[in-house]
Design a protein around this motif. Structure first.
Motif, short mmCIF file in Angstrom:
data_model
loop_
_atom_site.label_atom_id
_atom_site.label_comp_id
_atom_site.label_asym_id
_atom_site.label_seq_id
_atom_site.Cartn_x
_atom_site.Cartn_y
_atom_site.Cartn_z
N TRP A 1 60.35 33.43 59.56
CA TRP A 1 59.27 33.72 58.61
C TRP A 1 57.92 33.53 59.29
CZ3 TRP A 1 55.18 30.80 56.93
CH2 TRP A 1 54.43 31.36 55.91
N ALA A 2 57.78 32.47 60.06
CA ALA A 2 56.50 32.19 60.72
C ALA A 2 56.17 33.29 61.73
CB ALA A 2 56.56 30.83 61.41
N ARG A 3 57.17 33.74 62.49
CA ARG A 3 56.93 34.82 63.45
C ARG A 3 56.54 36.11 62.75
NH1 ARG A 3 61.22 32.35 66.30
NH2 ARG A 3 62.73 33.66 65.24
N THR A 4 57.22 36.43 61.64
CA THR A 4 56.90 37.63 60.88
C THR A 4 55.49 37.54 60.30
OG1 THR A 4 59.23 37.89 60.30
CG2 THR A 4 57.65 39.10 58.97
N HIS A 5 55.16 36.39 59.76
CA HIS A 5 53.83 36.17 59.18
C HIS A 5 52.75 36.31 60.25
CE1 HIS A 5 50.97 34.63 56.27
NE2 HIS A 5 50.57 33.72 57.15
N ASP A 6 52.99 35.71 61.40
CA ASP A 6 52.03 35.80 62.50
C ASP A 6 51.88 37.23 62.98
OD1 ASP A 6 51.62 33.10 62.34
OD2 ASP A 6 52.83 32.59 64.10
N ALA A 7 53.00 37.97 63.05
CA ALA A 7 52.94 39.37 63.48
C ALA A 7 52.11 40.20 62.51
CB ALA A 7 54.35 39.93 63.61
N GLU A 8 52.27 39.95 61.21
CA GLU A 8 51.48 40.66 60.21
C GLU A 8 49.99 40.35 60.35
OE1 GLU A 8 53.22 39.45 56.53
OE2 GLU A 8 54.98 40.74 56.77
N LYS A 9 49.68 39.09 60.59
CA LYS A 9 48.28 38.70 60.77
C LYS A 9 47.69 39.36 62.01
CE LYS A 9 47.12 34.36 59.80
NZ LYS A 9 47.19 32.89 59.84
N ILE A 10 48.45 39.37 63.10
CA ILE A 10 47.98 39.98 64.34
C ILE A 10 47.75 41.48 64.14
CG2 ILE A 10 48.68 40.61 66.69
CD1 ILE A 10 49.95 37.80 66.87
N LYS A 11 48.66 42.14 63.41
CA LYS A 11 48.52 43.57 63.14
C LYS A 11 47.24 43.83 62.34
CE LYS A 11 50.86 47.48 61.03
NZ LYS A 11 51.99 47.92 60.21
N ALA A 12 46.99 43.02 61.33
CA ALA A 12 45.78 43.18 60.51
C ALA A 12 44.53 42.93 61.35
CB ALA A 12 45.83 42.23 59.32
N LEU A 13 44.57 41.95 62.23
CA LEU A 13 43.43 41.66 63.08
C LEU A 13 43.17 42.80 64.07
CD1 LEU A 13 43.95 37.86 63.79
CD2 LEU A 13 42.07 38.90 62.54
N ARG A 14 44.24 43.37 64.61
CA ARG A 14 44.07 44.50 65.53
C ARG A 14 43.46 45.70 64.82
NH1 ARG A 14 49.64 43.83 68.93
NH2 ARG A 14 48.82 42.29 70.39
N GLU A 15 43.90 45.95 63.58
CA GLU A 15 43.34 47.05 62.81
C GLU A 15 41.86 46.80 62.52
OE1 GLU A 15 45.89 47.35 59.40
OE2 GLU A 15 47.50 48.31 60.53
N ALA A 16 41.52 45.58 62.17
CA ALA A 16 40.13 45.24 61.91
C ALA A 16 39.30 45.38 63.18
CB ALA A 16 40.03 43.82 61.35
N LEU A 17 39.86 44.98 64.32
CA LEU A 17 39.16 45.11 65.59
C LEU A 17 38.92 46.58 65.92
CD1 LEU A 17 38.05 43.87 68.22
CD2 LEU A 17 40.39 43.97 69.12
N GLU A 18 39.92 47.41 65.68
CA GLU A 18 39.78 48.85 65.93
C GLU A 18 38.66 49.44 65.09
OE1 GLU A 18 42.97 52.17 65.42
OE2 GLU A 18 43.84 50.56 66.65
N GLU A 19 38.62 49.07 63.82
CA GLU A 19 37.55 49.55 62.94
C GLU A 19 36.18 49.07 63.42
OE1 GLU A 19 37.55 51.65 60.26
OE2 GLU A 19 39.63 52.06 60.87
N GLN A 20 36.12 47.82 63.82
CA GLN A 20 34.85 47.26 64.30
C GLN A 20 34.39 47.96 65.57
OE1 GLN A 20 33.09 45.01 62.48
NE2 GLN A 20 31.45 45.46 63.92
N GLN A 21 35.34 48.28 66.44
CA GLN A 21 34.98 48.99 67.67
C GLN A 21 34.44 50.38 67.36
OE1 GLN A 21 38.64 48.66 69.88
NE2 GLN A 21 37.93 46.83 70.99
N LYS A 22 35.00 51.06 66.34
CA LYS A 22 34.49 52.36 65.93
C LYS A 22 33.06 52.23 65.40
CE LYS A 22 38.95 54.38 64.72
NZ LYS A 22 39.80 54.85 63.60
N VAL A 23 32.83 51.20 64.59
CA VAL A 23 31.49 50.96 64.05
C VAL A 23 30.51 50.66 65.19
CG1 VAL A 23 30.10 49.39 62.63
CG2 VAL A 23 32.30 50.23 61.78
#
Length: 87
Positions: free
Chosen positions: A49-71
């Motif tokens: 569960w912890a690994r899955t939760h961490d993977a979801e958080k990392i995915k969300a952070l990467r998406e946010a980083l991608e958006e920020q890089q576009k901005v």
């Protein structure tokens, strides 16, 4: 005589308050340190569960980083255009 009575009173097991940290009530973290297939399975499920939760958080952070890089790229482009227009 008084000393003798005080010694007897203090030495008497009935006059003492008994306190024992026995293992009857268990120890702190007894479940985490327990051995057996159930505790091993529980640890494995919790770790998964912890690994899955961490993977979801990392995915969300990467998406946010991608958006920020576009901005940032858009802002940099706008800044370069402003610099060119001022020259």
């Amino acid at each position: 005589m008084l000393r003798h009575l005080m010694r007897r009173t203090l030495a008497s097991p009935c006059s003492r308050r008994f306190y024992s940290e026995s293992n009857l009530s268990g120890t702190a973290g007894a479940t985490a340190s327990a051995r057996g297939s159930f505790s091993d399975k529980e640890k494995a499920v919790e770790n998964q569960w912890a690994r899955t939760h961490d993977a979801e958080k990392i995915k969300a952070l990467r998406e946010a980083l991608e958006e920020q890089q576009k901005v940032n790229a858009s802002l940099k482009k706008d800044l370069d255009e402003l610099k060119k227009s001022l020259k």
